[in-house]
Design a protein around this motif. Structure first.
Motif, PDB file in Angstrom:
ATOM      1  N   ARG A 105      38.493  63.294  52.097  1.00 53.55           N
ATOM      2  CA  ARG A 105      39.709  63.138  51.306  1.00 53.55           C
ATOM      3  C   ARG A 105      40.459  61.867  51.689  1.00 53.55           C
ATOM      4  NH1 ARG A 105      42.891  65.846  47.856  1.00 53.55           N
ATOM      5  NH2 ARG A 105      45.114  65.645  48.077  1.00 53.55           N
ATOM      6  N   THR A 106      40.545  61.559  52.966  1.00 51.69           N
ATOM      7  CA  THR A 106      41.272  60.358  53.371  1.00 51.69           C
ATOM      8  C   THR A 106      40.484  59.093  53.087  1.00 51.69           C
ATOM      9  OG1 THR A 106      40.450  60.551  55.614  1.00 51.69           O
ATOM     10  CG2 THR A 106      42.599  61.531  55.154  1.00 51.69           C
ATOM     11  N   SER A 107      39.168  59.141  53.224  1.00 55.71           N
ATOM     12  CA  SER A 107      38.389  57.927  53.000  1.00 55.71           C
ATOM     13  C   SER A 107      38.203  57.641  51.515  1.00 55.71           C
ATOM     14  CB  SER A 107      37.032  58.034  53.687  1.00 55.71           C
ATOM     15  OG  SER A 107      36.275  59.077  53.117  1.00 55.71           O
ATOM     16  N   LEU A 108      38.199  58.686  50.690  1.00 51.06           N
ATOM     17  CA  LEU A 108      38.025  58.481  49.254  1.00 51.06           C
ATOM     18  C   LEU A 108      39.326  58.635  48.469  1.00 51.06           C
ATOM     19  CD1 LEU A 108      34.638  60.288  48.537  1.00 51.06           C
ATOM     20  CD2 LEU A 108      35.076  57.853  48.720  1.00 51.06           C
ATOM     21  N   GLY A 109      40.417  58.860  49.168  1.00 55.40           N
ATOM     22  CA  GLY A 109      41.690  59.042  48.479  1.00 55.40           C
ATOM     23  C   GLY A 109      42.192  57.748  47.864  1.00 55.40           C
ATOM     24  N   PHE A 110      43.185  57.895  47.026  1.00 55.84           N
ATOM     25  CA  PHE A 110      43.808  56.728  46.397  1.00 55.84           C
ATOM     26  C   PHE A 110      45.299  56.999  46.331  1.00 55.84           C
ATOM     27  CE2 PHE A 110      44.990  53.789  43.031  1.00 55.84           C
ATOM     28  CZ  PHE A 110      44.329  52.654  43.459  1.00 55.84           C
ATOM     29  N   SER A 111      46.006  56.597  47.377  1.00 51.43           N
ATOM     30  CA  SER A 111      47.438  56.863  47.466  1.00 51.43           C
ATOM     31  C   SER A 111      48.226  55.659  46.952  1.00 51.43           C
ATOM     32  CB  SER A 111      47.813  57.145  48.919  1.00 51.43           C
ATOM     33  OG  SER A 111      47.617  55.980  49.698  1.00 51.43           O
ATOM     34  N   ARG A 167      43.307  46.920  48.343  1.00 50.13           N
ATOM     35  CA  ARG A 167      44.227  47.507  47.361  1.00 50.13           C
ATOM     36  C   ARG A 167      43.830  47.083  45.951  1.00 50.13           C
ATOM     37  NH1 ARG A 167      50.250  47.227  48.847  1.00 50.13           N
ATOM     38  NH2 ARG A 167      50.024  45.097  48.143  1.00 50.13           N
ATOM     39  N   LEU A 168      44.295  47.846  44.970  1.00 50.11           N
ATOM     40  CA  LEU A 168      43.931  47.634  43.574  1.00 50.11           C
ATOM     41  C   LEU A 168      45.180  47.560  42.714  1.00 50.11           C
ATOM     42  CD1 LEU A 168      41.738  47.684  41.251  1.00 50.11           C
ATOM     43  CD2 LEU A 168      42.110  50.138  41.200  1.00 50.11           C
ATOM     44  N   GLY A 169      45.160  46.635  41.767  1.00 46.58           N
ATOM     45  CA  GLY A 169      46.175  46.555  40.731  1.00 46.58           C
ATOM     46  C   GLY A 169      45.479  46.487  39.388  1.00 46.58           C
ATOM     47  N   VAL A 170      45.979  47.228  38.406  1.00 44.90           N
ATOM     48  CA  VAL A 170      45.367  47.271  37.078  1.00 44.90           C
ATOM     49  C   VAL A 170      46.416  46.886  36.051  1.00 44.90           C
ATOM     50  CG1 VAL A 170      44.133  48.700  35.407  1.00 44.90           C
ATOM     51  CG2 VAL A 170      43.877  49.155  37.846  1.00 44.90           C
ATOM     52  N   THR A 171      46.042  45.986  35.149  1.00 44.10           N
ATOM     53  CA  THR A 171      46.917  45.567  34.062  1.00 44.10           C
ATOM     54  C   THR A 171      46.220  45.847  32.740  1.00 44.10           C
ATOM     55  OG1 THR A 171      47.829  43.792  35.418  1.00 44.10           O
ATOM     56  CG2 THR A 171      48.145  43.617  33.047  1.00 44.10           C
ATOM     57  N   ARG A 206      40.752  53.082  38.304  1.00 45.23           N
ATOM     58  CA  ARG A 206      41.107  53.542  39.654  1.00 45.23           C
ATOM     59  C   ARG A 206      40.031  54.436  40.242  1.00 45.23           C
ATOM     60  NH1 ARG A 206      46.549  54.020  37.512  1.00 45.23           N
ATOM     61  NH2 ARG A 206      46.181  56.213  37.133  1.00 45.23           N
ATOM     62  N   GLU A 207      39.440  55.286  39.426  1.00 49.00           N
ATOM     63  CA  GLU A 207      38.380  56.177  39.904  1.00 49.00           C
ATOM     64  C   GLU A 207      37.149  55.381  40.324  1.00 49.00           C
ATOM     65  OE1 GLU A 207      36.922  60.173  40.601  1.00 49.00           O
ATOM     66  OE2 GLU A 207      38.845  59.161  40.554  1.00 49.00           O
ATOM     67  N   ARG A 222      35.598  50.006  46.317  1.00 46.96           N
ATOM     68  CA  ARG A 222      36.303  49.704  47.560  1.00 46.96           C
ATOM     69  C   ARG A 222      35.323  49.422  48.698  1.00 46.96           C
ATOM     70  NH1 ARG A 222      41.178  53.297  49.259  1.00 46.96           N
ATOM     71  NH2 ARG A 222      40.087  54.659  47.844  1.00 46.96           N
ATOM     72  N   GLN A 223      34.198  50.132  48.720  1.00 46.30           N
ATOM     73  CA  GLN A 223      33.207  49.928  49.775  1.00 46.30           C
ATOM     74  C   GLN A 223      32.408  48.648  49.569  1.00 46.30           C
ATOM     75  OE1 GLN A 223      33.419  52.920  48.059  1.00 46.30           O
ATOM     76  NE2 GLN A 223      34.486  54.082  49.632  1.00 46.30           N
ATOM     77  N   SER A 224      32.451  48.079  48.368  1.00 47.27           N
ATOM     78  CA  SER A 224      31.655  46.891  48.053  1.00 47.27           C
ATOM     79  C   SER A 224      32.339  45.581  48.435  1.00 47.27           C
ATOM     80  CB  SER A 224      31.342  46.846  46.552  1.00 47.27           C
ATOM     81  OG  SER A 224      30.641  47.994  46.169  1.00 47.27           O
ATOM     82  N   ILE A 225      33.644  45.622  48.640  1.00 43.44           N
ATOM     83  CA  ILE A 225      34.358  44.394  48.975  1.00 43.44           C
ATOM     84  C   ILE A 225      34.776  44.437  50.444  1.00 43.44           C
ATOM     85  CG2 ILE A 225      35.172  43.907  46.640  1.00 43.44           C
ATOM     86  CD1 ILE A 225      37.815  45.207  47.322  1.00 43.44           C
ATOM     87  N   PRO A 226      34.958  43.282  51.063  1.00 43.48           N
ATOM     88  CA  PRO A 226      35.377  43.262  52.469  1.00 43.48           C
ATOM     89  C   PRO A 226      36.748  43.916  52.654  1.00 43.48           C
ATOM     90  CG  PRO A 226      34.622  41.099  51.774  1.00 43.48           C
ATOM     91  CD  PRO A 226      34.687  41.943  50.548  1.00 43.48           C
ATOM     92  N   ALA A 227      36.962  44.516  53.800  1.00 45.65           N
ATOM     93  CA  ALA A 227      38.249  45.146  54.111  1.00 45.65           C
ATOM     94  C   ALA A 227      39.358  44.109  54.041  1.00 45.65           C
ATOM     95  CB  ALA A 227      38.203  45.786  55.485  1.00 45.65           C
TER      96      ALA A 227
END
Length: 128
Positions: free
Chosen positions: A5-11, A52-56, A75-76, A83-88
């Motif tokens: 839940r914490t690793s795949l969450g989106f808060s 982090r993600l931003g959507v327009t 977002r899903e 998220r796992q495909s890009i560097p932290a």
């Protein structure tokens, strides 16, 4: 060990909120164009470990139902795989282009995955 839940969450902490953050990535970030999306990516100064993600999605895409559905789907995709495909520490802005509202979830995922793959390659080349 972190739970799934914490690793795949989106808060709220996983989203870009301020317009200045969106504009900074659009000015200084990497730009990748897909048929239905434009992606900007790069590090933001205060985000060291969190991606982090931003959507327009503009009104040209469709009514509120279509726009909100598209944002949820993007977002899903980010939460489950991108998220796992890009560097932290890399922030990502996704801008929807015309026709994106009619896409199936699988097509959204495939376009975004291809774009994020290109971003990961370019970010890896810049950091070496």
């Amino acid at each position: 060990m972190p739970s799934a839940r914490t690793s795949l969450g989106f808060s709220a902490a996983d989203r870009l909120h301020r317009s200045a953050e969106f504009l900074a990535l659009q000015r200084k970030g990497i730009r990748i164009q897909c048929p239905h999306f434009v992606l900007y990516a790069g590090p933001l100064p205060h985000d060291i470990e969190r991606s982090r993600l931003g959507v327009t999605v503009s009104r040209r895409i469709g009514n509120a139902v279509v726009r909100n559905r598209l944002k949820r789907r993007v977002r899903e995709c980010f939460r489950l795989a991108l998220r796992q495909s890009i560097p932290a520490g890399t922030s990502l802005v996704v801008i929807a282009r015309s026709g994106a509202g009619e896409l199936a979830s699988s097509m959204i995922f495939s376009e975004l995955a291809a774009g994020v793959g290109k971003i990961a390659i370019r970010l890896g080349a810049e950091r070496t």
